[in-house]
Design a protein around this motif. Structure first.
Motif, PDB file in Angstrom:
ATOM      1  N   MET A   1       0.801  -1.183  -0.076  1.00  0.00           N
ATOM      2  CA  MET A   1       0.048  -0.257   0.003  1.00  0.00           C
ATOM      3  C   MET A   1       0.792   1.254   0.049  1.00  0.00           C
ATOM      4  SD  MET A   1      -2.646   1.301   2.742  1.00  0.00           S
ATOM      5  CE  MET A   1      -3.924  -0.089   2.428  1.00  0.00           C
ATOM      6  N   SER A   2       0.451   2.081  -0.813  1.00  0.00           N
ATOM      7  CA  SER A   2       1.029   3.502  -0.837  1.00  0.00           C
ATOM      8  C   SER A   2       1.190   4.349   0.433  1.00  0.00           C
ATOM      9  CB  SER A   2       0.599   4.411  -1.977  1.00  0.00           C
ATOM     10  OG  SER A   2       0.879   3.805  -3.175  1.00  0.00           O
ATOM     11  N   THR A   3       1.908   5.030   0.832  1.00  0.00           N
ATOM     12  CA  THR A   3       2.069   5.584   2.029  1.00  0.00           C
ATOM     13  C   THR A   3       2.583   7.228   1.843  1.00  0.00           C
ATOM     14  OG1 THR A   3       4.170   4.921   2.656  1.00  0.00           O
ATOM     15  CG2 THR A   3       2.218   3.912   3.510  1.00  0.00           C
ATOM     16  N   ASN A   4       2.149   8.112   2.584  1.00  0.00           N
ATOM     17  CA  ASN A   4       2.555   9.699   2.242  1.00  0.00           C
ATOM     18  C   ASN A   4       2.223  10.225   1.010  1.00  0.00           C
ATOM     19  OD1 ASN A   4       4.072   9.704   4.700  1.00  0.00           O
ATOM     20  ND2 ASN A   4       5.791   8.297   3.867  1.00  0.00           N
ATOM     21  N   VAL A   5       0.920   9.851   0.685  1.00  0.00           N
ATOM     22  CA  VAL A   5       0.300  10.332  -0.462  1.00  0.00           C
ATOM     23  C   VAL A   5      -0.359  11.882  -0.232  1.00  0.00           C
ATOM     24  CG1 VAL A   5      -1.705  10.107  -2.510  1.00  0.00           C
ATOM     25  CG2 VAL A   5      -0.182   8.119  -1.516  1.00  0.00           C
ATOM     26  N   GLU A   6      -0.098  12.767  -0.870  1.00  0.00           N
ATOM     27  CA  GLU A   6      -0.854  14.085  -0.947  1.00  0.00           C
ATOM     28  C   GLU A   6      -2.426  13.888  -0.896  1.00  0.00           C
ATOM     29  OE1 GLU A   6      -0.905  17.548   0.545  1.00  0.00           O
ATOM     30  OE2 GLU A   6       0.929  16.508   0.077  1.00  0.00           O
ATOM     31  N   PRO A   7      -3.105  14.004   0.190  1.00  0.00           N
ATOM     32  CA  PRO A   7      -4.692  13.924   0.094  1.00  0.00           C
ATOM     33  C   PRO A   7      -5.336  14.770  -1.023  1.00  0.00           C
ATOM     34  CG  PRO A   7      -3.918  14.776   2.252  1.00  0.00           C
ATOM     35  CD  PRO A   7      -2.507  14.596   1.523  1.00  0.00           C
ATOM     36  N   ALA A   8      -6.250  14.370  -1.483  1.00  0.00           N
ATOM     37  CA  ALA A   8      -6.833  15.415  -2.423  1.00  0.00           C
ATOM     38  C   ALA A   8      -8.579  15.053  -2.348  1.00  0.00           C
ATOM     39  CB  ALA A   8      -6.513  15.328  -3.805  1.00  0.00           C
ATOM     40  N   GLU A  28     -20.612  28.234  -4.248  1.00  0.00           N
ATOM     41  CA  GLU A  28     -20.197  28.275  -2.809  1.00  0.00           C
ATOM     42  C   GLU A  28     -20.528  27.093  -1.892  1.00  0.00           C
ATOM     43  OE1 GLU A  28     -18.979  30.806  -0.749  1.00  0.00           O
ATOM     44  OE2 GLU A  28     -18.566  31.722  -2.899  1.00  0.00           O
ATOM     45  N   GLY A  29     -21.618  26.460  -2.399  1.00  0.00           N
ATOM     46  CA  GLY A  29     -21.775  24.898  -2.088  1.00  0.00           C
ATOM     47  C   GLY A  29     -20.825  23.953  -2.249  1.00  0.00           C
ATOM     48  N   THR A  30     -20.299  24.121  -3.537  1.00  0.00           N
ATOM     49  CA  THR A  30     -19.105  23.038  -3.633  1.00  0.00           C
ATOM     50  C   THR A  30     -17.915  23.487  -2.982  1.00  0.00           C
ATOM     51  OG1 THR A  30     -18.565  24.180  -5.836  1.00  0.00           O
ATOM     52  CG2 THR A  30     -20.078  22.134  -6.077  1.00  0.00           C
ATOM     53  N   LYS A  31     -17.608  24.680  -2.696  1.00  0.00           N
ATOM     54  CA  LYS A  31     -16.617  25.045  -1.965  1.00  0.00           C
ATOM     55  C   LYS A  31     -16.442  24.766  -0.727  1.00  0.00           C
ATOM     56  CE  LYS A  31     -15.366  29.438  -2.477  1.00  0.00           C
ATOM     57  NZ  LYS A  31     -15.740  30.861  -2.732  1.00  0.00           N
ATOM     58  N   LYS A  32     -17.573  24.506   0.097  1.00  0.00           N
ATOM     59  CA  LYS A  32     -17.912  24.147   1.410  1.00  0.00           C
ATOM     60  C   LYS A  32     -17.548  22.806   1.416  1.00  0.00           C
ATOM     61  CE  LYS A  32     -20.807  28.235   2.932  1.00  0.00           C
ATOM     62  NZ  LYS A  32     -22.051  28.630   3.186  1.00  0.00           N
ATOM     63  N   ALA A  33     -18.252  21.992   0.394  1.00  0.00           N
ATOM     64  CA  ALA A  33     -18.339  20.756   0.509  1.00  0.00           C
ATOM     65  C   ALA A  33     -16.925  20.106   0.380  1.00  0.00           C
ATOM     66  CB  ALA A  33     -19.200  20.042  -0.482  1.00  0.00           C
ATOM     67  N   ALA A  34     -15.989  20.743  -0.682  1.00  0.00           N
ATOM     68  CA  ALA A  34     -14.781  20.121  -0.869  1.00  0.00           C
ATOM     69  C   ALA A  34     -13.697  20.387   0.512  1.00  0.00           C
ATOM     70  CB  ALA A  34     -14.119  20.763  -2.256  1.00  0.00           C
ATOM     71  N   SER A  35     -13.865  21.601   1.087  1.00  0.00           N
ATOM     72  CA  SER A  35     -13.148  22.077   2.324  1.00  0.00           C
ATOM     73  C   SER A  35     -13.597  21.079   3.250  1.00  0.00           C
ATOM     74  CB  SER A  35     -13.584  23.421   2.599  1.00  0.00           C
ATOM     75  OG  SER A  35     -13.168  24.334   1.683  1.00  0.00           O
ATOM     76  N   LYS A  36     -14.851  20.752   3.665  1.00  0.00           N
ATOM     77  CA  LYS A  36     -15.156  19.835   4.734  1.00  0.00           C
ATOM     78  C   LYS A  36     -14.597  18.396   4.381  1.00  0.00           C
ATOM     79  CE  LYS A  36     -17.730  18.624   8.325  1.00  0.00           C
ATOM     80  NZ  LYS A  36     -17.649  19.085   9.436  1.00  0.00           N
ATOM     81  N   GLY A  37     -14.456  18.022   3.286  1.00  0.00           N
ATOM     82  CA  GLY A  37     -13.936  16.600   3.034  1.00  0.00           C
ATOM     83  C   GLY A  37     -12.490  16.667   3.085  1.00  0.00           C
ATOM     84  N   TYR A  38     -11.530  17.994   2.748  1.00  0.00           N
ATOM     85  CA  TYR A  38     -10.382  18.010   2.719  1.00  0.00           C
ATOM     86  C   TYR A  38      -9.867  18.137   4.100  1.00  0.00           C
ATOM     87  CZ  TYR A  38      -5.651  19.922   1.726  1.00  0.00           C
ATOM     88  OH  TYR A  38      -4.616  20.108   1.490  1.00  0.00           O
ATOM     89  N   HIS A  39     -10.592  18.557   5.079  1.00  0.00           N
ATOM     90  CA  HIS A  39     -10.493  18.941   6.575  1.00  0.00           C
ATOM     91  C   HIS A  39     -10.509  17.613   7.094  1.00  0.00           C
ATOM     92  CE1 HIS A  39     -10.265  20.516  10.499  1.00  0.00           C
ATOM     93  NE2 HIS A  39     -11.431  19.722  10.793  1.00  0.00           N
ATOM     94  N   VAL A  40     -11.095  16.619   6.540  1.00  0.00           N
ATOM     95  CA  VAL A  40     -11.202  15.346   7.031  1.00  0.00           C
ATOM     96  C   VAL A  40      -9.878  14.607   6.682  1.00  0.00           C
ATOM     97  CG1 VAL A  40     -12.259  12.983   7.055  1.00  0.00           C
ATOM     98  CG2 VAL A  40     -13.696  14.888   7.144  1.00  0.00           C
ATOM     99  N   LEU A  41      -9.585  14.787   5.515  1.00  0.00           N
ATOM    100  CA  LEU A  41      -8.155  14.160   4.898  1.00  0.00           C
ATOM    101  C   LEU A  41      -7.175  14.592   5.557  1.00  0.00           C
ATOM    102  CD1 LEU A  41      -9.359  14.215   1.264  1.00  0.00           C
ATOM    103  CD2 LEU A  41      -8.954  12.359   2.389  1.00  0.00           C
ATOM    104  N   THR A  42      -7.062  15.857   5.813  1.00  0.00           N
ATOM    105  CA  THR A  42      -5.961  16.433   6.413  1.00  0.00           C
ATOM    106  C   THR A  42      -5.575  16.092   7.964  1.00  0.00           C
ATOM    107  OG1 THR A  42      -7.015  18.596   6.862  1.00  0.00           O
ATOM    108  CG2 THR A  42      -5.632  18.396   4.738  1.00  0.00           C
ATOM    109  N   LYS A  43      -6.658  15.667   8.394  1.00  0.00           N
ATOM    110  CA  LYS A  43      -6.503  15.279   9.813  1.00  0.00           C
ATOM    111  C   LYS A  43      -6.287  13.579  10.065  1.00  0.00           C
ATOM    112  CE  LYS A  43      -7.584  19.237  11.690  1.00  0.00           C
ATOM    113  NZ  LYS A  43      -6.298  19.893  12.472  1.00  0.00           N
TER     114      LYS A  43
END
Length: 332
Positions: A1-8, A28-43
């Motif tokens: 399995m790959s590790t240290n991949v840049e999440p997106a 605006e809605g897609t911006k908020k949705a992408a940011s919400k998902g990205y926050h999950v990934l970065t955590k």
């Protein structure tokens, strides 16, 4: 399995012409949705969790054809479809023609995690929701005045032909594709379908391989557009196959499959408009659409990109304020 991949993560809010101020709301809605998902990934969260979180944001937004704000059937009811898929295991869960559920994507995830099945429909899906103690959402909380008016206008405009005319139908399906730090890919799609559809009608959205697909070894795709047309060409897996067997990039495969879709269906009586989003195993988000507009947004490396019209690509730096709310500082 790959590790240290840049999440997106990349999301879409439908391949459609957004009337009036709905274009700005969709953007605006897609911006908020992408940011919400990205926050999950970065955590450190999984691609599955990021996709689910992003789609919940879109389902809760009445600007989109999913969850709250779903269009109405010919009988004035709401029937919703959703799917989620894990590219690591190829496990998938989906629901179709489900009622009185605020977030069908959550129920789809439960089908994947809590059963041995891939798809539950209608009364069976709602019974499963009851077994899982999913709170029921009254129709009056899901049906908007706008969609009541849209159904009435549609019937008045098309009369007896309304059932078979797809030229002015909604295509505001929502979807997301994500890749996490471990290199795992997931996709999800959710929709309320099309205005004036027959009760029990199910389009492409909840069917893995048609409305979307995810495979860690190839990539992930989520589709939007006229469900019957997308179903006829198995659009999502067509794109995945082009990536897998023809060595095309995600962008090349998406562009090619959408262009070929119209040629393949030239004798079909159907609306051939569609769009897709995707992330290849290389981690690069892409989008492609043949409609006049498609709301999309993607986040990677602390940046968010979004647009609705052809050629539009706004870039922002993602930050949060003192209350933890997302802010988008537009890059010059």
């Amino acid at each position: 399995m790959s590790t240290n991949v840049e999440p997106a993560i990349i999301v879409h809010g439908g391949a459609v012409v957004f009337p009036g101020d709905k274009k700005d709301k969709a953007s605006e809605g897609t911006k908020k949705a992408a940011s919400k998902g990205y926050h999950v990934l970065t955590k450190g969260g999984s691609a599955l969790d990021a996709v689910q979180a992003a789609i919940c944001v879109l389902e809760d937004n009445p600007a989109f054809d999913a969850g709250t704000g779903s269009p109405l059937t010919s009988e004035g009811d709401i029937e919703m479809d959703a799917v989620i898929m894990d590219g690591r295991t190829l496990n998938t869960g989906a629901v179709a023609a489900v009622k009185n559920v605020k977030n069908p994507i959550v129920l789809a995830r439960m089908v994947m995690d809590q059963t041995q099945h891939c798809l539950l429909v209608g009364q069976g899906a709602n019974k499963f929701a009851d077994e899982q103690n999913v709170p029921k959402e009254p129709n009056e909380n899901l049906i908007t005045e706008e969609n009541k008016e849209k159904l009435e206008k549609y019937k008045n405009s098309y009369g007896e032909a309304a059932e078979n005319d797809f030229s002015a139908r909604d295509h505001d399906t929502v979807g997301a594709v994500a890749i996490d730090k471990e290199g795992n890919i997931a996709f999800g799609t959710s929709t309320g379908g099309i205005t004036n559809k027959r009760p029990g009608r199910v389009g492409d959205s909840p069917i893995a391989g048609i409305g979307g697909y995810a495979d860690n070894n190839v990539g992930g795709i989520s589709c939007t557009g006229h469900g019957e047309s997308i179903t006829r060409v198995a659009l999502a897996y067509d794109i995945i196959s082009l990536m897998k067997y023809s060595n095309k990039s995600t962008q090349e495969a998406a562009d090619y499959a959408l262009a070929k879709m119209k040629e393949k269906l030239r004798n079909a009586k159907a609306n051939l408009e569609a769009g897709v989003i995707g992330i290849g195993k290389d981690g690069n988000p892409v989008y492609s659409f043949k409609t006049k507009q498609m709301a999309w947004a993607w986040a990677k490396n602390g940046k968010l990109h979004n647009g609705v019209n052809f050629g539009e690509n706004n870039t922002y730096t993602i930050t949060t304020d003192a209350n933890g709310e997302y802010k988008f500082d537009k890059d010059e």
